[in-house]
Design a protein around this motif. Structure first.
Motif, PDB file in Angstrom:
ATOM      1  N   ALA B 454       1.973 -39.648  23.888  1.00 23.06           N
ATOM      2  CA  ALA B 454       2.322 -41.067  23.785  1.00 23.06           C
ATOM      3  C   ALA B 454       1.528 -41.650  22.632  1.00 23.06           C
ATOM      4  CB  ALA B 454       1.957 -41.783  25.077  1.00 23.06           C
ATOM      5  N   LEU B 455       2.119 -42.625  21.964  1.00 23.17           N
ATOM      6  CA  LEU B 455       1.472 -43.214  20.783  1.00 23.17           C
ATOM      7  C   LEU B 455       1.397 -44.720  20.900  1.00 23.17           C
ATOM      8  CD1 LEU B 455       3.200 -41.540  17.698  1.00 23.17           C
ATOM      9  CD2 LEU B 455       0.806 -41.343  18.338  1.00 23.17           C
ATOM     10  N   SER B 456       0.323 -45.274  20.364  1.00 24.99           N
ATOM     11  CA  SER B 456       0.294 -46.728  20.200  1.00 24.99           C
ATOM     12  C   SER B 456       1.018 -47.045  18.887  1.00 24.99           C
ATOM     13  CB  SER B 456      -1.155 -47.209  20.121  1.00 24.99           C
ATOM     14  OG  SER B 456      -1.702 -46.817  18.881  1.00 24.99           O
ATOM     15  N   ARG B 457       1.189 -48.317  18.620  1.00 22.37           N
ATOM     16  CA  ARG B 457       1.909 -48.686  17.393  1.00 22.37           C
ATOM     17  C   ARG B 457       1.124 -48.305  16.144  1.00 22.37           C
ATOM     18  NH1 ARG B 457       5.705 -53.366  16.468  1.00 22.37           N
ATOM     19  NH2 ARG B 457       6.629 -51.605  15.373  1.00 22.37           N
ATOM     20  N   LEU B 458      -0.176 -48.142  16.294  1.00 25.17           N
ATOM     21  CA  LEU B 458      -0.949 -47.742  15.120  1.00 25.17           C
ATOM     22  C   LEU B 458      -1.493 -46.321  15.267  1.00 25.17           C
ATOM     23  CD1 LEU B 458      -2.625 -51.143  14.266  1.00 25.17           C
ATOM     24  CD2 LEU B 458      -0.858 -49.967  12.975  1.00 25.17           C
ATOM     25  N   GLY B 459      -0.767 -45.546  16.055  1.00 24.95           N
ATOM     26  CA  GLY B 459      -0.976 -44.099  16.008  1.00 24.95           C
ATOM     27  C   GLY B 459      -2.027 -43.520  16.915  1.00 24.95           C
ATOM     28  N   TRP B 460      -2.585 -44.294  17.871  1.00 23.22           N
ATOM     29  CA  TRP B 460      -3.543 -43.690  18.796  1.00 23.22           C
ATOM     30  C   TRP B 460      -2.748 -42.859  19.794  1.00 23.22           C
ATOM     31  CZ3 TRP B 460      -8.368 -42.713  18.187  1.00 23.22           C
ATOM     32  CH2 TRP B 460      -9.100 -42.226  19.257  1.00 23.22           C
ATOM     33  N   ARG B 461      -3.085 -41.604  19.894  1.00 22.72           N
ATOM     34  CA  ARG B 461      -2.232 -40.667  20.621  1.00 22.72           C
ATOM     35  C   ARG B 461      -2.941 -40.118  21.862  1.00 22.72           C
ATOM     36  NH1 ARG B 461      -0.791 -35.374  17.400  1.00 22.72           N
ATOM     37  NH2 ARG B 461      -3.018 -35.105  17.770  1.00 22.72           N
ATOM     38  N   LEU B 462      -2.174 -39.959  22.906  1.00 23.40           N
ATOM     39  CA  LEU B 462      -2.693 -39.328  24.129  1.00 23.40           C
ATOM     40  C   LEU B 462      -1.709 -38.263  24.570  1.00 23.40           C
ATOM     41  CD1 LEU B 462      -4.676 -39.211  26.548  1.00 23.40           C
ATOM     42  CD2 LEU B 462      -3.249 -40.902  27.679  1.00 23.40           C
ATOM     43  N   ARG B 463      -2.248 -37.094  24.875  1.00 27.73           N
ATOM     44  CA  ARG B 463      -1.387 -36.013  25.374  1.00 27.73           C
ATOM     45  C   ARG B 463      -1.665 -35.787  26.857  1.00 27.73           C
ATOM     46  NH1 ARG B 463      -2.627 -31.173  21.678  1.00 27.73           N
ATOM     47  NH2 ARG B 463      -4.479 -32.313  21.108  1.00 27.73           N
ATOM     48  N   PRO B 464      -0.651 -35.427  27.603  1.00 27.38           N
ATOM     49  CA  PRO B 464      -0.891 -35.149  29.021  1.00 27.38           C
ATOM     50  C   PRO B 464      -1.710 -33.885  29.187  1.00 27.38           C
ATOM     51  CG  PRO B 464       1.476 -35.146  28.502  1.00 27.38           C
ATOM     52  CD  PRO B 464       0.750 -35.209  27.207  1.00 27.38           C
ATOM     53  N   GLY B 465      -2.530 -33.860  30.232  1.00 28.03           N
ATOM     54  CA  GLY B 465      -3.302 -32.662  30.537  1.00 28.03           C
ATOM     55  C   GLY B 465      -2.457 -31.680  31.322  1.00 28.03           C
ATOM     56  N   PRO B 466      -3.101 -30.741  31.996  1.00 24.73           N
ATOM     57  CA  PRO B 466      -2.336 -29.747  32.747  1.00 24.73           C
ATOM     58  C   PRO B 466      -1.443 -30.402  33.804  1.00 24.73           C
ATOM     59  CG  PRO B 466      -4.657 -29.179  32.665  1.00 24.73           C
ATOM     60  CD  PRO B 466      -4.543 -30.527  32.069  1.00 24.73           C
ATOM     61  N   GLU B 467      -1.892 -31.520  34.336  1.00 23.08           N
ATOM     62  CA  GLU B 467      -1.045 -32.227  35.301  1.00 23.08           C
ATOM     63  C   GLU B 467      -0.611 -33.544  34.697  1.00 23.08           C
ATOM     64  OE1 GLU B 467      -2.588 -32.660  39.184  1.00 23.08           O
ATOM     65  OE2 GLU B 467      -3.103 -30.532  39.344  1.00 23.08           O
ATOM     66  N   PHE B 468       0.659 -33.798  34.785  1.00 25.66           N
ATOM     67  CA  PHE B 468       1.196 -35.016  34.188  1.00 25.66           C
ATOM     68  C   PHE B 468       0.986 -36.180  35.148  1.00 25.66           C
ATOM     69  CE2 PHE B 468       4.673 -37.985  33.317  1.00 25.66           C
ATOM     70  CZ  PHE B 468       4.490 -38.168  31.961  1.00 25.66           C
ATOM     71  N   ASN B 469       0.184 -37.154  34.727  1.00 28.79           N
ATOM     72  CA  ASN B 469      -0.037 -38.324  35.571  1.00 28.79           C
ATOM     73  C   ASN B 469       0.836 -39.460  35.066  1.00 28.79           C
ATOM     74  OD1 ASN B 469      -1.045 -40.768  36.667  1.00 28.79           O
ATOM     75  ND2 ASN B 469      -2.919 -39.697  37.221  1.00 28.79           N
ATOM     76  N   GLU B 470       1.878 -39.709  35.814  1.00 30.46           N
ATOM     77  CA  GLU B 470       2.876 -40.689  35.381  1.00 30.46           C
ATOM     78  C   GLU B 470       2.267 -42.074  35.180  1.00 30.46           C
ATOM     79  OE1 GLU B 470       6.365 -40.816  37.892  1.00 30.46           O
ATOM     80  OE2 GLU B 470       6.686 -42.888  37.302  1.00 30.46           O
ATOM     81  N   ARG B 471       1.355 -42.464  36.074  1.00 27.91           N
ATOM     82  CA  ARG B 471       0.823 -43.830  36.009  1.00 27.91           C
ATOM     83  C   ARG B 471       0.000 -44.066  34.750  1.00 27.91           C
ATOM     84  NH1 ARG B 471      -1.237 -45.473  41.944  1.00 27.91           N
ATOM     85  NH2 ARG B 471      -2.006 -47.232  40.770  1.00 27.91           N
TER      86      ARG B 471
END
Lengths: 251, 580
Positions: B454-471
């Motif tokens: 997932a990305l913010s509008r200015l490119g801060w990115r987060l990837r899901p870990g081994p378990e996808f936490n929807e919240r």
């Protein structure tokens, strides 16, 4: 409480003139050369350390030019996707028997499915796979017939979903029927299953058309290899197996 | 990828400095290395009159590169040096690269070097030199040269790290992230002004104060005379409210966690008193106030230290992490005024704009968004207000905010002490009122699941870990973009010369001479407006302002009661101690 002034500004509105315009293109992927006109930055020869006499000019320039505005041209903002994620290939050592997580999208491998007979052994909570010789030796009431579907999610996790098939007397359930429909749909597109409690069936959730769905990474295994991994140590191929003997009251 | 060719010079810089608690950094030395030529410049700074300008250019034609640049820039400010104009901070870039939900990844320079398979100094050696820098002078000639050699080693490490990280840099967005370190450095050096007498008395008498708290503030008898907490009494009080007291996962004891007690106490006076009492006792048994000689608390801001890119602060001296009544300790310097300026319903506004839900945006823009939501969802009549329907409004508020965090009916029913069915009705009302938002947020989660980030509008990115936490991913656009907005606003405020003392989640605390307060507040609000307008494509979010001068404190009536009691008690203890 402390004094509160002007608790709210005038109601926010979309600015008629749009977001502030960039002053320079320095923030794009190709940083600009320093200003060539009357910018005070020019007063400092950047090949040399900064001179004390120029400090004031540089500070003044920094204040006057609003550096943050220079660094925020509209083009900097992202809409959705910008990067592709590279993942390393990995092999899953075990394949669990179970339906996919209800929160995750999954695909089903169209070439990998099998009809089998399972025995849910309550004493240890495991499901055992029975070979044909064994299933003929015990009552149909003690076993269940299922179709195994191999699914993968977006993180390339592999699992096997056992969906019930009708008994020989024709007994069938809506949950089973809808489970097969979900799996058939998942052979061609990414889906999520959602349990509809009122109707007692699975609903199918599909991807929004705007999402570009990637190709699923199915395991490079035959169905027999998948079954071996799922039921490792839990395949009953002889009527002398302790569980069968116990089931028949012989132990 | 960042194009380095536009710069005449690229300077890799590292400082060694002492960091006495509560004080601004005390620079010992600086080493700078030009990336292309390899030219190295070393300057010893722990002298009576350090040089008045840096040994490298800082204008827009040069690029300044550091790891955790706010520390280097704090040294610039302490020395009175101008700040570099173009900055790349490799720390947030490395954090961004390795930002995976629930997967811990070391984020120091050593970790970055090891990540790329580069030789790194062993951490024991590094600690030894860090301690040497912290120790302070006088330094022998050998110590000086060793400390500078160590500093140069870090700079050479930057020189080998940069080419490895270059493909991962994000062009102008990396420059913008680096730019934020200018504002952070200024905030870290400025610090929050506090009532120095209170801080001094607190540190001296807080242990004795604990006894007085137990004797005089525990009117419901939740502790026995020896100070032991009576779980049975608390359990009975909680049972009387019809709620269940959660237990801890490991020991299975009743949980005394702050959030648990807060949630249990809402709307029940004895439990609210218990919550405040526990907080007061925890503060009294906690740490000293660390106040600098200029009566300021300096709680370093650690930018980009959370998965959403929000700041993290060192909680110990951070006033905003303590019980809310302790904000009474915040007091402007004589002749100055503080202004606490925050965004009103920032995350709600961001969700409304990014989702493109016009109904939600209209709700946000109304005077009272929660009442407007009630009217929109037909749970409140036309003309309803906060005064006419306070209880329903509180439920609507919890629902509207909870939805942004992926709150379920179960969670909402627990929070609001309502039935599961009532909570479901609230969530359904929200879904009916804002269908576009719900469609969008589902898409956001799906995108993260399918695309793997997932990305913010200015490119801060987060990837899901081994378990996808929807919240986590449901809430990510609001948190990550709010963090971007705070950073942009901090940058604009710094450019405008506004003196920011602290960033508190969605608020800025600024300090100015009282005569200039109106101008400074206008400047700060204009900086915040510019940030939100830019990030939200023309929509300006609301801002609220509270002023704190010599005669006022950042307290509401309840907080003031506790604050005044504690202050009076400390004065009493001090008088007893001095025999007056």
């Amino acid at each position: 409480m402390s004094k509160k002034i002007q608790t709210k500004q005038s109601a926010p509105t979309r600015a008629e003139s749009g977001p502030p315009q960039a002053v320079s293109s320095a923030a794009t992927s190709t940083p600009a050369r320093p200003p060539s006109s009357d910018g005070t930055a020019r007063a400092t020869d950047s090949t040399e350390p900064i001179q004390e006499s120029n400090i004031g000019a540089i500070v003044k320039e920094a204040k006057a030019t609003s550096l943050t505005r220079q660094l925020t041209p509209d083009a900097l903002k992202l809409d959705v996707a910008h990067h592709q994620l590279a993942v390393n290939a990995s092999e899953q050592s075990m394949i669990p028997l179970g339906a996919p997580n209800k929160q995750l999208f999954f695909r089903v491998a169209s070439a990998l499915s099998m009809l089998v007979c399972l025995l849910d052994w309550k004493a240890d909570g495991f499901s055992y796979l029975l070979t044909q010789t064994v299933q003929r030796a015990i009552s149909e009431a003690d076993v269940k017939f299922v179709k195994l579907y191999v699914w993968v999610d977006r993180r390339d996790n592999v699992g096997v979903w056992a969906v019930g098939v009708p008994y020989s007397d024709g007994t069938n359930y809506d949950a089973w029927k809808s489970g097969h429909k979900v799996c058939e749909r998942a052979k061609t597109e990414w889906v999520k299953k959602r349990w509809n409690r009122q109707m007692g069936v699975y609903d199918i959730v599909t991807l929004h058309p705007s999402v570009e769905a990637p190709k699923p990474n199915f395991p490079e295994l035959t169905m027999e290899e998948v079954v071996e991994r799922v039921f490792e140590g839990r395949i009953i191929d002889s009527v002398d197996h302790p569980i069968i003997r116990e089931l028949q009251g012989l132990m | 990828m960042l194009n380095l060719e536009g710069y005449k010079q690229i300077w890799l810089v590292d400082f060694e400095f002492g960091a006495p608690e509560g004080h601004p950094p005390a620079p010992r030395c600086v080493v700078a290395r030009e990336f292309h030529s390899g030219e190295e410049r070393r300057v010893w700074l722990d002298v009576d009159q350090p040089p008045r300008c840096p040994p490298y250019p800082v204008d827009a034609s040069s690029l300044f590169i550091a790891f955790s640049a706010q520390a280097e820039l704090s040294c610039h400010l302490t020395l009175g040096w101008p700040l570099p104009v173009r900055i790349i901070d490799l720390f947030p870039e490395f954090c961004r690269m390795t930002n995976v939900h629930r997967v811990k990844h070391g984020r120091s320079l050593l970790h970055a070097l090891r990540h790329f398979g580069l030789d790194a100094m062993d951490s024991e050696k590094k600690d030894w030199f860090r301690d040497l820098a912290l120790r302070g002078g006088p330094y022998s000639e050998t110590e000086r040269s060793e400390l500078m050699a160590y500093c140069a080693e870090d700079v050479r490490a930057l020189a080998v790290l940069l080419p490895k990280m270059l493909p991962y840099l994000d062009g102008g967005r990396s420059l913008l992230r680096g730019h934020y370190s200018r504002a952070v450095a200024a905030i870290n050096v400025t610090g929050v002004p506090v009532d120095a007498r209170f801080a001094w008395m607190w540190n001296k008498h807080r242990t004795e104060l604990r006894q007085h708290v137990l004797r005089e503030r525990d009117q419901d008898g939740f502790h026995d005379p020896s100070g032991t907490f009576r779980y049975d009494k608390a359990a009975a009080a909680i049972r009387a409210t019809g709620r269940v007291w959660p237990r801890t996962k490991g020991t299975r004891r009743y949980s005394l966690a702050k959030d648990v007690l807060k949630s249990l106490s809402e709307g029940h006076a004895p439990l609210e008193r218990l919550y405040e009492l526990r907080r007061l006792l925890a503060a009294a048994t906690g740490s000293d106030f660390v106040v600098g000689p200029d009566a300021r608390v300096r709680a370093p801001v650690w930018p980009y230290s959370t998965v959403t890119g929000r700041n993290q602060t060192n909680k110990r001296p951070q006033l905003f992490g303590l019980p809310s009544w302790m904000r009474g300790a915040i007091a402007p310097a004589p002749g100055h005024t503080l202004a606490y300026i925050d965004w009103g319903q920032q995350e709600f506004g961001i969700a409304a704009v990014l989702s493109g839900d016009n109904a939600m945006l209209s709700t946000y823009q109304s005077d009272d968004p929660y009442v407007a939501f009630g009217i929109e969802a037909r749970l409140l009549p036309e003309g309803a207000s906060k005064q006419s329907h306070p209880k329903v409004r509180a439920q609507l508020k919890a629902c509207a905010l909870g939805v942004l965090y992926g709150k379920t009916a179960h969670g909402l029913s627990q929070d609001l002490d309502i039935t599961h069915h009532e909570a479901q009705q609230l969530l359904r009302a929200h879904r009916r009122a804002y269908p576009t938002f719900w469609e969008w947020i589902e898409g956001v989660v799906t995108f993260a699941d399918i695309q793997g980030y997932a990305l913010s509008r200015l490119g801060w990115r987060l990837r899901p870990g081994p378990e996808f936490n929807e919240r986590t991913f449901r809430n990510y656009p609001m948190q990550a973009n709010a963090a971007e907005m705070m950073r942009l606003a901090a940058g604009h405020a710094h450019d405008r010369g506004v003196r920011v003392c602290a960033i508190v989640h969605d608020a800025f605390l600024i300090e100015v001479p009282s005569v200039a307060i109106d101008t400074a507040v206008a400047d700060m609000r204009s900086a915040m407006n510019e940030a939100s307008t830019y990030l939200l494509d023309g929509v300006t979010l609301k801002t609220d302002v509270d002023l704190i001068d010599d005669t006022s404190r950042m307290l509401n009536d309840e907080q003031r009661e506790t604050w005044e009691w504690v202050y009076a008690k400390l004065e009493e203890l001090e008088q007893q101690a001095t025999g007056q």
